[in-house]
Enzyme design. Structure first.
Site, PDB file in Angstrom:
ATOM      1  N   ASP A 297      45.861  37.981  39.583  1.00  0.00           N
ATOM      2  CA  ASP A 297      46.119  36.695  40.203  1.00  0.00           C
ATOM      3  C   ASP A 297      45.132  35.683  39.633  1.00  0.00           C
ATOM      4  O   ASP A 297      44.103  36.048  39.057  1.00  0.00           O
ATOM      5  CB  ASP A 297      45.961  36.814  41.722  1.00  0.00           C
ATOM      6  CG  ASP A 297      46.401  35.567  42.455  1.00  0.00           C
ATOM      7  OD1 ASP A 297      47.374  34.932  42.019  1.00  0.00           O
ATOM      8  OD2 ASP A 297      45.763  35.205  43.455  1.00  0.00           O
TER       9      ASP A 297
ATOM     10  N   ASP B 254      44.180  32.104  41.290  1.00  0.00           N
ATOM     11  CA  ASP B 254      43.344  31.478  42.319  1.00  0.00           C
ATOM     12  C   ASP B 254      42.706  32.541  43.206  1.00  0.00           C
ATOM     13  O   ASP B 254      43.377  33.423  43.729  1.00  0.00           O
ATOM     14  CB  ASP B 254      44.178  30.525  43.179  1.00  0.00           C
ATOM     15  CG  ASP B 254      44.668  29.323  42.387  1.00  0.00           C
ATOM     16  OD1 ASP B 254      43.823  28.623  41.816  1.00  0.00           O
ATOM     17  OD2 ASP B 254      45.893  29.104  42.326  1.00  0.00           O
TER      18      ASP B 254
ATOM     19  N   ASP C 132      43.315  38.717  45.393  1.00  0.00           N
ATOM     20  CA  ASP C 132      42.378  38.397  46.471  1.00  0.00           C
ATOM     21  C   ASP C 132      43.059  38.414  47.831  1.00  0.00           C
ATOM     22  O   ASP C 132      42.408  38.126  48.833  1.00  0.00           O
ATOM     23  CB  ASP C 132      41.739  37.019  46.233  1.00  0.00           C
ATOM     24  CG  ASP C 132      42.744  35.881  46.416  1.00  0.00           C
ATOM     25  OD1 ASP C 132      43.805  35.921  45.749  1.00  0.00           O
ATOM     26  OD2 ASP C 132      42.471  34.967  47.205  1.00  0.00           O
TER      27      ASP C 132
END
Length: 259
Positions: A13, A15, A209
């Site tokens: 990922d 961000d 995250d």
């Protein structure tokens, strides 16, 4: 349980893993450099459909992160791949930005508000009541409802913003029709990404995250999963979920040696 095969390709990922509020997370540059030098196929993923891979490549480069254009996979690209597989050469009424419209143009789709095959909703900073009203009427007239991703809010310097999932809920409430979401946590986004780089889930890993999108999608796609604690999911929240990542690490810096 059988030992997992060595990791030959990586999906990560963007961000919360590589960048946070426009600033690289320590270790991100070293991780990407190690990936490029290794020759292993990799993808940087984002559910945000606003930008094209070329746009994101330039934005990341300005932050000091070098990611090849072909190594960027967005929910817009996953949506376009899904539509091309489902209905080649079709038509769509699109609410979204250049990342989505470009992806659909590239597969030969006609963008129209006249009897389209699909209404496709993506991320935009300018959701208009007129556009949403048109989408509702087209869906009620028979257009199929597709969304790039289910994220209900997105980040900004001022705080959370309503995102695709929130607007999709409004349209669903007005039509009674649920959309098909192409982006995370749908493992379709992972599978189409793996296909794009010629990788196999058995020898691939997903870094994210968020337990509810990144880890879930990676797990359902059959990949090893790594949760970093530099984004949304906090350590104490991991046990709240009925599934677990393969490993929890503090940040992307802890995975450089794994490449």
């Amino acid at each position: 349980m059988a030992d997992r095969k060595p990791i030959e390709s990586w999906l990560t990922d963007m961000d919360g893993v590589l960048i946070h509020e426009g600033v690289p997370i320590p270790g991100a540059d070293a991780f990407l450099k190690r990936l490029r030098e290794s020759g292993k196929p990799f993808l940087v993923l984002t559910n945000n459909s606003i930008y094209t891979p070329r746009d994101l490549h330039a934005r990341l480069r300005r932050m000091g992160l070098e990611v090849p254009i072909d190594s960027i996979w967005t929910s817009a690209l996953a949506t376009a791949q899904f539509l091309e597989d489902q209905r080649p050469g079709g038509s769509a009424y699109v609410i979204g930005e250049a990342g989505l419209t470009t992806a659909l143009h590239d597969i030969g789709y006609i963008l129209t508000d006249h009897d389209p095959d699909y209404v496709v909703l993506g991320e935009t900073r300018t959701y208009s009541f007129e556009a949403m009203t048109k989408a509702v009427r087209l869906i009620n007239a028979g257009a199929r409802f597709i969304c790039t991703n289910p994220d209900e809010t997105g980040p900004s310097a001022e705080g959370p913003l309503p995102a695709t999932g929130a607007v999709a809920a409004l349209i669903t409430k007005a039509t009674g029709k649920q959309p098909y979401f192409a982006g995370k946590p749908n493992p379709l986004m992972m599978r189409t990404g793996l296909n794009a780089i010629g990788a196999h889930s058995e020898t691939s890993a997903m870094i994210g995250d968020r337990m509810d999108t990144d880890v879930l999608a990676g797990m359902e796609a059959g990949m090893q999963t790594f949760l970093v604690l530099t984004g949304l999911t906090r350590p104490e929240q991991v046990e709240d979920f009925p599934y677990r990542p393969s490993q929890v690490v503090d940040s992307i810096a802890d995975l450089v040696a794994r490449v």
